[in-house]
Scaffold this motif. Structure first.
Motif, short mmCIF file in Angstrom:
data_model
loop_
_atom_site.label_atom_id
_atom_site.label_comp_id
_atom_site.label_asym_id
_atom_site.label_seq_id
_atom_site.Cartn_x
_atom_site.Cartn_y
_atom_site.Cartn_z
N ALA A 77 6.18 9.85 -48.06
CA ALA A 77 4.94 10.16 -47.41
C ALA A 77 5.19 11.71 -47.13
O ALA A 77 4.26 12.04 -46.21
N SER A 78 6.02 12.41 -47.81
CA SER A 78 6.07 13.94 -47.50
C SER A 78 6.22 14.08 -46.02
O SER A 78 5.74 15.06 -45.60
N LEU A 79 7.09 13.48 -45.31
CA LEU A 79 7.51 13.78 -44.04
C LEU A 79 8.53 14.72 -43.99
O LEU A 79 9.04 15.16 -44.87
N LEU A 80 9.04 15.48 -42.79
CA LEU A 80 10.20 15.83 -42.72
C LEU A 80 11.13 15.45 -41.97
O LEU A 80 11.46 15.42 -40.71
N HIS A 119 4.63 15.68 -35.96
CA HIS A 119 4.93 15.49 -37.31
C HIS A 119 5.06 14.37 -38.16
O HIS A 119 5.66 13.98 -38.82
N ASN A 120 3.71 13.74 -37.53
CA ASN A 120 3.33 12.60 -38.21
C ASN A 120 4.57 11.37 -38.37
O ASN A 120 4.66 10.80 -39.22
#
Lengths: 352, 797
Positions: free
Chosen positions: B389-392, B411-412
């Motif tokens: 999900a292209s999170l960090l 940061h979702n």
């Protein structure tokens, strides 16, 4: 039947911090071998000394923090710090240089900030800068490559130099650094910088014995060896390509622009890439995960910024090399870089 | 758009970021055909096996049910029924541990199979191709079908979706390692699955149906291709084996290059995703009439002797599955429902298979190592590289540990699908997903808390507003009341006045004469003392204002408390009564009795009492100020024309004077008043106490003003502590009244003023006995007011 409860995922890639750190240390081996070939076995003595020091300091701090020693020591991060510091300082620097460096790196830069993962700065480079600023004479006393040396220094002599400042025959390091032509030998970067300051052109300076055809004698090979180790790190996915590539690209670009603008005083791209600690910095120093940027875009910025600073200091600054300064300066900017380079999350924006 | 369709048809598969490649381990279980197990000893069927509300129970304990018979019927929204997986007897309906990470007990039906496996009557759709949309949706609904891939979303809702669907995606990826349930189902029942797909095509009419299958299932791909080759609207797309390509959002990205917008559902971008197992169940329901009562479950892991897939009746205990496949547990055995990446460990093997159970994994410690100790994060961001999900994840982990919920949302965090890829690659073995789960729950709780507190605040504000409004209304009523006295009240007052006058007329003729004289005097001086009058009028206005302010304050303090109101009015009544007595004492004994008996009228209406008090206070002040009878008369004269109230005031003034006069004459009456007051007060205890206080005060006042003191005061004094303030005020008022009485000497003036004050009843200047009585009552009321006002004046000073 009693069943064990666990949180998913129940599988793991078997990657571990220890393995990562040991892989990086292993990747240093070609570089160390090159150093031994060109600068003597002093670096091995420094490595040994550093490993003993960092282990002792790490253990002492763990004792003071009332934590178990082995889990912390065995993650290998302290050893890596020791190794990087040992291969960065002159191989025949007095023993207390590496001791002070290790003390500063482990106790102050790493543990006082909370231990592994919490340090803002690269411990090895912070220690290097401390030593460079505090003991500039010892920290710049690089011997020229062995083939340029007047006298052959044996292992025991190096040992004696490191621990007592003199060889068994009574030579001091300064005396040993005097070349065949009677002048004190400096590193290629230093030599070039001094010569250009003395209004010599690059090609005139390059005539000096410390230089090979276009890079410093020996130094080119050392950098190539570190590049080899770095490629191994990339291949094993211990490091991402972003930082080394952007760092090298940025430094190359700056060097190319400089060379085009002023070919007489600028040594050019190849010289910059294979002199000093460029490759060591690009693949081993700047990629320290703890203190580097963590987003991919952030890493590109981080590496490029270090490349720029290295070029600027090498060309216009007071120090011959600047990897440590560049890394430390950009370490400061990492939180900011990370904040502004967050990747676009799935389903957010830019969705048609 | 056309271009996208072309690209898809050409076989383009896009990529999603991240992903990991955990060991597949699929070959353990995908070689053998799907096995059938003997009937278990019992079946444990939770009522709720999907997302949404559970159905309504329609069977009872000890009832015999047939295979396929509905046990619940849909009730609320998103509720799907469950059916008896075999024929047997319901031996209990009770909460049992559920197939959920928490194993929280869920109401379950426990069936003991009778071994006959007798089907109930099945009613397949005779001609599905011509069946109406609603008919098909109802069949799907009543067959109890919910998503069998993991989430358990009611399938009928998806089948009945209103948004236009462009792509129907069949999720046959099965990206979790170990699980081969969909794989083997496709190999063996590809035709049925395609029938299910075609039913969905009929229902939703999508442009294209894309079946996404991972490239590690070649047999399944072949089977599906073969089964679907007649339908040109079905495209079989091979996707690379990357975990989690079977995630709904990731599969959509893979197959269509579209992303489900944050907070949205696939239908928002014209896409619907169904699991192969679900489509098989749909075909079974429509073509065979069979409800969802069994599913394929992969039973695998190194501790299983015969890993493979089985048809498991819903409700079959995990123990039954493990036993039949051969199970040798290791120490600290984990039994996972689901795959190794997203499955959850079971606390007990006595949990039934539900509609979403696709795998039972019983690994040993070699294949799936136990997690090591969590180490410090070295910020290597391997997690970010793995995140689909292209999170960090690494940053999220720091924020979750420090409970920085704002930053987590920034940061979702809620876009995390909990696939576990980050934790899988983390070299520090940080249980990242666990941190996110906890943080998500905490944030959700916080949000719920906030909503709750917001609602509470709303309610509080509404209540406050309502109270304020009520208060304002009450205040308005206070203001209006004197003007609009009810006929009843007026009648009462009139009656009282009449009575008083009667008595006065009978007993005292002298006062009538005196009144006449006073009136005459007043008339004479009417125009002479103007300045005096205006000054008094001003004073009066000021006092009135004060009184009103005080009343407002009091009303605010008391709010709408009825008892307090009662008490207040009782006290006021008592005060009024006390005053009335005093007045009576001043005049004669006969009228005094009447006044006392009359006072409850005042008590009935607090406002009237208060108004009277104000009037009285004014009267007293006026009396005090104007030592001369003439000036008093002027005062009483001027407002005559105005209204009742003013008349009352005037009367009060007159009365005060009368009192004074009377006091000067006879002091003995004070004792009488005392003895009389308890009689009416007995009705109302509070009033009695108040009256007592008032009396005590009166006495004290009397004492102060050098009149004959009463010993009773001492005995009464403890009572005063109850309401010290009131008592003091009353005492002061009384003292003043007495002083005033002492000062004024002309009884005649009193008589004179009375008839003029009550101009309704006094016709002309003739004094009748009636008029006098009326005046007496009015005076009593006025005095009560005076006392209140005095009290207030005292408080304020």
């Amino acid at each position: 039947m009693k069943l064990t409860m666990a949180s998913s995922p129940h599988n793991h890639s078997h990657k571990s911090v220890t393995r990562l750190m040991l892989t990086v240390i292993a990747a240093c081996i070609p570089g160390v071998i090159a150093q031994v070939i060109f600068f003597g076995t002093g670096v091995l003595i420094q490595l040994l000394l550093a490993l003993v020091c960092v282990s002792a300091f790490e253990a002492a701090i763990m004792l003071m923090r009332k934590r178990s020693i082995w889990p912390s020591l065995s993650d290998g991060s302290a050893w890596l710090t020791g190794v990087l510091l040992a291969i960065s300082i002159p191989p025949l620097a007095p023993w207390w240089i590496i001791v002070i460096g290790c003390l500063f790196a482990i106790v102050i830069v790493k543990q006082l900030y909370g231990g592994l993962g919490f340090n803002l700065f690269n411990p090895a480079m912070a220690a290097y800068v401390l030593l460079l600023v505090s003991f500039p004479v010892q920290m710049t006393a690089w011997l020229p490559v062995t083939e340029l040396l007047d006298t052959n220094i044996t292992f025991s002599q190096q040992l004696s130099l490191i621990f007592s400042d003199f060889t068994a025959l009574g030579y001091s390091l300064d005396q040993l650094r005097v070349g065949i032509d009677g002048s004190t030998m400096a590193t290629p970067l230093d030599t070039l910088k001094t010569d250009i300051a003395h209004s010599l052109t690059v090609s005139e300076s390059m005539q000096k014995p410390v230089f090979d055809q276009w890079v410093g004698l020996g130094w080119g090979w050392v950098n190539l060896a570190f590049l080899l180790g770095g490629l191994y790190l990339l291949k094993t996915k211990v490091i991402n390509w972003h930082i080394p590539v952007s760092f090298i690209a940025s430094l190359s670009l700056c060097a190319a622009i400089g060379y085009i603008a002023s070919p007489g005083t600028e040594p050019g791209v190849v010289f910059h890439l294979f002199s000093g600690a460029t490759m060591l910095g690009a693949f081993f120093i700047a990629t320290d995960p703890v203190s580097a940027a963590t987003t991919n875009r952030g890493r590109l910025i981080y590496g490029a910024a270090i490349g720029l600073i290295v070029y600027l200091i090498r060309t216009f600054g007071g120090f011959p090399d600047a990897i440590a300064f560049g890394v430390l300066l950009i370490n400061i900017a990492v939180p900011l870089i990370d904040y502004y380079t967050q990747p676009r999350t799935y389903g957010h924006g830019a969705v048609k | 758009m056309e271009k996208l369709l072309e690209q898809i048809k050409k076989g383009t598969v896009w990529a999603f970021p991240g992903g990991v490649h955990p060991p597949q381990q699929k070959s353990l279980s995908n070689s053998a055909p799907i096995a059938r197990l003997p009937l278990p000893e019992k079946l444990v069927l939770p009522l709720k096996q999907h997302i949404g509300a559970s159905g309504k129970l329609i069977v009872e304990k000890n009832q015999h049910v047939l295979k396929g018979q509905a046990l619940t019927k849909p009730s609320a929204n998103w509720s799907v029924p469950i059916h008896a997986p075999t024929s047997g007897t319901i031996i209990d309906i009770t909460p049992m541990p559920s197939a959920h990470p928490s194993a929280l007990p869920e109401l379950s039906i426990i069936i003991e199979p009778d071994g006959n496996d007798t089907w109930c009557e099945l009613s397949p759709v005779t001609n599905p191709a011509t069946a109406s949309h609603d008919e098909l949706v109802d069949v799907i609904h009543n067959a109890g079908i919910s998503g069998m891939g993991g989430a358990g979303f009611p399938t009928y809702v998806k089948a009945d979706i209103k948004q236009p669907i462009e792509f129907l995606i069949v999720n046959a990826v099965e990206c979790e390692p170990y699980i081969t349930a969909d794989d083997t189902l496709m190999r063996e029942h590809a035709a049925e699955i395609v029938k299910g797909i075609e039913l969905m095509q009929q229902l939703l009419n999508p442009t294209l149906c894309i079946i996404g299958i991972e490239d590690n299932k070649p047999e399944a791909i072949t089977a599906m291709t073969e089964a679907a080759k007649h339908n040109e609207h079905i495209l079989i797309q091979t996707v690379p084996t990357v975990y989690p390509s079977g995630g709904e959002k990731q599969l959509i990205k893979l197959l269509t290059n579209r992303e489900v917008p944050n907070g949205g559902i696939p239908a928002d971008i014209g896409i619907l995703v169904h699991n192969t197992g679900t489509l098989y169940a749909i075909a079974q329901a429509v073509y065979e009439g069979k409800p969802l009562i069994e599913r394929v479950v992969t039973v695998t892991g190194n501790t299983i002797h015969n890993p493979g897939n089985v048809w498991a009746l819903l409700g079959t205990e995990i123990k039954h599955l493990l036993d039949y496949q051969g199970f040798s547990p290791v120490p600290q055995q984990r039994v996972v429902m689901g795959g190794p990446m997203m499955g959850f460990t079971l606390p007990t093997v006595r949990i039934g298979v539900v509609k979403t159970t696709n795998c039972i994994l019983a690994p040993d410690h070699n294949e799936l190592a136990e997690p090591g100790p969590e180490k410090a994060c070295i910020r290597c961001s391997a997690c970010a590289d793995a995140c689909p999900a292209s999170l960090l994840p690494q940053q999220l982990q720091w924020f979750a540990k420090s409970k920085e919920y704002d930053k987590l949302q920034e940061h979702n965090l809620f876009d995390c699908i909990e696939c576990g890829a980050c934790a899988y690659v983390c070299p520090s073995e940080i249980p990242l997903v666990q941190y996110y789960r906890v943080a998500k729950v905490e944030i959700k709780e916080q949000i719920a808390e906030k909503i709750k507190s917001d609602r509470a605040k709303e309610r509080f504000d509404a209540r406050k507003a309502r109270l304020e409004q009520e208060q304002a209304e009450r205040k308005n009523r206070h203001k209006r009341k004197p003007a609009a006295k009810t006929a009843d009240e007026q009648q009462k007052v009139a009656d009282a006045l009449a009575r008083v006058k009667d008595k006065a007329g009978n007993s005292d003729n002298k006062s009538a004469v005196a009144a006449a004289i006073a009136r005459a005097k007043a008339k004479k001086q009417g125009g002479e003392l103007e300045p005096d009058n205006s000054e008094v009028a001003k004073e009066r206005a000021a006092r009135k204002e004060q009184a009103r302010l005080y009343k407002e304050q009091k009303a605010q303090n008391n709010g709408d408390d009825e008892p307090v109101d009662n008490k207040k009015s009782a006290v006021a009544a008592a005060i009024a009564r006390a005053k009335a007595k005093k007045a009576a004492q001043a005049n004669e004994q006969a009228p005094s009795d009447d006044t006392v008996s009359e006072s409850p009228v005042a008590a009935n209406d607090k406002k009237a009492a208060v108004a009277a008090a104000i009037a009285r206070a004014k009267a007293k002040k006026a009396a005090q100020a104007n030592e001369q009878a003439q000036s008093d008369d002027t005062v009483s004269e001027s407002p005559v024309a105005a209204n009742d109230k003013k008349a009352a005031v005037a009367a009060a003034i007159a009365r005060a004077k009368a009192k004074k006069a009377a006091q000067a004459n006879e002091q003995a009456q004070s004792d009488d008043t005392e003895s009389e007051s308890p009689a009416p007060a007995a009705d109302d205890k509070k009033a009695a106490v108040a009256a007592a206080i008032a009396r005590a005060k009166a006495k004290k006042a009397a004492q102060a003003s050098e009149q004959a003191p009463s010993d009773d005061t001492v005995s009464e004094s403890p009572v005063t502590t109850d309401d010290k303030k009131t008592a003091v005020a009353v005492a002061i008022a009384r003292a003043k009244a007495k002083k005033a009485a002492q000062a004024s000497e002309l009884a005649q003036q009193n008589e004179n003023a009375e008839p003029q004050g009550n101009d309704e009843s006094s016709e002309g200047s003739q004094q009748t006995a009636q008029e006098k009585k009326k005046a007496a009552v009015a005076a009593a009321i006025a005095r009560a007011k005076a006392k209140k006002q005095q009290k207030e004046g005292n408080d304020q000073s």
